[in-house]
Design an enzyme around this catalytic site. Structure first.
Site, PDB file in Angstrom:
ATOM      1  N   CYS A  23       6.379  -5.063  15.135  1.00 38.26           N
ATOM      2  CA  CYS A  23       6.089  -4.056  16.161  1.00 38.26           C
ATOM      3  C   CYS A  23       4.641  -4.225  16.608  1.00 38.26           C
ATOM      4  O   CYS A  23       3.733  -4.373  15.783  1.00 38.26           O
ATOM      5  CB  CYS A  23       6.329  -2.654  15.614  1.00 38.26           C
ATOM      6  SG  CYS A  23       8.058  -2.332  15.176  1.00 38.26           S
ATOM      7  N   GLU A  53       0.814  -1.208   0.000  1.00 35.86           N
ATOM      8  CA  GLU A  53       0.000   0.000   0.000  1.00 35.86           C
ATOM      9  C   GLU A  53       0.850   1.261   0.000  1.00 35.86           C
ATOM     10  O   GLU A  53       1.979   1.278   0.492  1.00 35.86           O
ATOM     11  CB  GLU A  53      -0.941   0.004   1.214  1.00 35.86           C
ATOM     12  CG  GLU A  53      -1.997  -1.087   1.131  1.00 35.86           C
ATOM     13  CD  GLU A  53      -2.982  -1.072   2.288  1.00 35.86           C
ATOM     14  OE1 GLU A  53      -4.093  -1.608   2.106  1.00 35.86           O
ATOM     15  OE2 GLU A  53      -2.643  -0.548   3.371  1.00 35.86           O
ATOM     16  N   CYS A  95       1.631  -1.870  15.217  1.00 36.06           N
ATOM     17  CA  CYS A  95       1.560  -1.594  13.778  1.00 36.06           C
ATOM     18  C   CYS A  95       0.866  -2.737  13.046  1.00 36.06           C
ATOM     19  O   CYS A  95       1.241  -3.909  13.201  1.00 36.06           O
ATOM     20  CB  CYS A  95       2.975  -1.406  13.229  1.00 36.06           C
ATOM     21  SG  CYS A  95       3.050  -1.114  11.449  1.00 36.06           S
ATOM     22  N   CYS A 128       6.202  -7.245   6.746  1.00 36.91           N
ATOM     23  CA  CYS A 128       7.325  -6.758   7.566  1.00 36.91           C
ATOM     24  C   CYS A 128       7.749  -7.858   8.523  1.00 36.91           C
ATOM     25  O   CYS A 128       6.911  -8.613   9.030  1.00 36.91           O
ATOM     26  CB  CYS A 128       6.903  -5.506   8.332  1.00 36.91           C
ATOM     27  SG  CYS A 128       8.272  -4.697   9.205  1.00 36.91           S
ATOM     28  N   CYS A 183       3.488   8.550   0.704  1.00 32.53           N
ATOM     29  CA  CYS A 183       4.011   7.612   1.696  1.00 32.53           C
ATOM     30  C   CYS A 183       4.125   6.257   1.017  1.00 32.53           C
ATOM     31  O   CYS A 183       3.113   5.682   0.605  1.00 32.53           O
ATOM     32  CB  CYS A 183       3.078   7.546   2.903  1.00 32.53           C
ATOM     33  SG  CYS A 183       3.577   6.331   4.148  1.00 32.53           S
ATOM     34  N   CYS A 226      -0.912   6.425  10.182  1.00 29.88           N
ATOM     35  CA  CYS A 226       0.316   5.818  10.683  1.00 29.88           C
ATOM     36  C   CYS A 226       0.019   4.511  11.408  1.00 29.88           C
ATOM     37  O   CYS A 226      -0.789   4.461  12.327  1.00 29.88           O
ATOM     38  CB  CYS A 226       1.001   6.803  11.621  1.00 29.88           C
ATOM     39  SG  CYS A 226       2.514   6.188  12.381  1.00 29.88           S
TER      40      CYS A 226
END
Length: 356
Positions: A125, A101, A128, A121, A114, A347
Site C-alpha cells: 500500500c 513491531e 504505509c 508485508c 496493536c 497508523c
C-alpha cells in the site's frame, strides 16, 4: 519459510505447537506424572515463560531434558520507544533474528495492544511504511501470542493496568496469515490462555474478500475492520494494489456475508489524504458506500507522513468539512487522532526503524 519449518530443519520441535494431550503422552513415556504436562502448559501459555529455565517448579534435570527435546522460540523485546503522549512502541526479535513491531496505546479507559501478523508485508500500500518492506514470512501463532504477552507485561509495569483490547493493525495482512491469526486468537481467548473476550479483539484487513467470507463461515466472535481509504475503485487502485483483485463490489458482498453469518461489529477505516480523498465529492461517495455495508462506525484517520510516500495531511478546515458532511448525512463517524507519531508508532508508520 516459517519459524516452525526452521526449527524442524534443525531437528527440534517447538513445544508450544504440542497439544496438552501430546505433552501428557510425552511425560508418560518419560515415566513422569501426568500433572507435569499441566505445569509446563501453564508456564508456556499463562505464565509467559521465555525459556525452560523459567519453569522453576520443575527439577533442573527435567528442564534440561525438555531443552534437549524441544525448542521454546519466544519473541524478545529488541528495542522500546516511549512517546510524549504515553504510547509505547516495541520492536520484537524472533529466534532467527527477524524484526516486527507492536504498540501499546493507553487512553483513560483502554489499554490497547496493536500487534503484527507478518514480518513485512506483500501488499505494498502506497501510504504505509510497512508496505515498503518485503515480506519475510508469516508470524507464527505462538509469536503473535508473545506480542500480546509482552505488551501486557509492559502495560502492567508502566501503567499498572492489564490490556483491555487487542487490534491486529500492525505490520502485515492478518487474512494472508489466516491459520496463525486464528490460532493466536484461540489461545488469547482460551480460559487456559489469556482468557480475553473475543469482543475486545479487532482484526483489520486491507480487503481480502475470500478471507472475510471465511471468517463468516468460521463463525468468529471478534470484530472486523476494513482499511478502505478511498471511496471508489479508481482511487483505491492508485493507493492499494490489492484492489485490483478485491474490488469494492467484492468487498461489499463479503462484508454483508460476514455480517449475515456473525452479526459482529464492522468498522470502516478511512485515512484522509490532502487533495486526494478529502473533498465533498469523496465524502458523498463514502456515504453511498457506507449505506451498502452494515458498518457500525467509520473511523476517519489523520494521515501520518512517512519518508517514502508523497501524501500530505489535509488542512484542519478540509477535515472539519469532511466530518460535517458525514454527520449531516447521518454517518456514524469518528475522527481518530493518531497516537505515537513522534516515535513512528502511529497508523501506517511501523517499519522497524532504528531509534534515534
Amino acid at each position: 519459510m516459517n519459524a516452525t519449518a526452521t526449527l524442524k530443519r534443525n531437528g527440534v520441535q517447538n513445544i508450544r505447537h504440542l497439544s496438552l494431550p501430546d505433552l501428557e503422552q510425552y511425560f508418560g513415556t518419560m515415566g513422569e506424572p501426568k500433572f507435569r504436562a499441566k505445569q509446563v502448559w501453564e508456564w508456556i501459555w499463562q505464565k509467559g515463560a521465555q525459556s525452560f529455565a523459567d519453569m522453576t517448579n520443575l527439577s533442573k534435570d527435567l528442564r534440561q531434558k525438555l531443552g534437549e527435546h524441544f525448542a521454546l522460540p519466544a519473541l524478545s523485546v529488541d528495542a522500546t520507544q516511549y512517546s510524549a503522549d504515553g504510547t509505547i512502541k516495541s520492536r520484537f526479535r524472533t529466534h532467527e533474528g527477524h524484526l516486527c513491531e507492536g504498540v501499546l496505546i493507553p487512553t483513560e479507559d483502554r489499554f490497547t495492544a496493536c500487534v503484527s501478523s507478518q514480518i513485512g508485508c506483500s501488499l505494498a500500500c502506497k501510504f504505509c511504511a510497512t508496505g515498503y518492506i518485503d515480506r519475510k514470512r508469516n508470524i507464527d501463532f505462538d509469536e503473535i501470542y508473545d506480542e500480546v504477552v509482552l505488551l501486557n507485561q509492559q502495560s502492567e509495569r508502566v501503567y499498572n493496568r492489564k490490556l483491555t483490547n487487542i487490534v491486529f493493525m500492525g505490520m502485515g495482512e492478518p487474512l494472508l496469515n489466516y491459520k496463525n491469526m486464528m490460532k493466536a486468537i484461540e489461545r488469547i481467548t482460551a480460559p487456559d490462555g489469556l482468557a480475553m473476550s473475543p469482543r475486545r479483539i479487532t482484526v483489520s484487513t486491507a480487503g481480502v474478500a475470500k478471507g472475510i467470507r471465511q471468517l463468516g463461515d468460521d463463525g468468529v466472535k471478534f470484530k472486523l475492520a476494513l482499511s478502505l481509504h478511498a471511496p471508489n475503485d479508481a482511487k483505491r487502485n492508485e493507493i492499494m494494489n490489492i484492489n485490483a483483485s478485491n474490488d469494492l463490489k467484492s468487498l461489499v458482498d463479503a462484508l454483508n456475508y460476514f455480517y449475515q453469518k456473525t452479526k459482529n461489529e464492522i468498522t470502516l477505516e478511512y485515512i484522509l489524504f490532502k487533495d486526494f480523498n478529502d473533498s465533498t465529492k469523496d465524502a458523498e461517495e463514502l456515504v453511498k458506500l457506507y449505506r451498502q455495508i452494515p458498518a457500525d462506525l467509520v473511523n476517519i484517520i489523520e494521515y501520518n507522513p512517512i519518508d517514502l510516500a508523497k501524501f500530505e495531511k489535509p488542512t484542519e478546515e478540509a477535515t472539519a468539512a469532511f466530518m460535517a458532511y458525514l454527520a449531516k448525512h447521518k454517518v456514524n463517524a469518528r475522527l481518530r487522532r493518531s497516537r505515537g507519531k513522534d516515535i513512528d508508532a502511529a497508523c501506517g508508520q511501523l517499519a522497524n526503524k532504528e531509534a534515534v
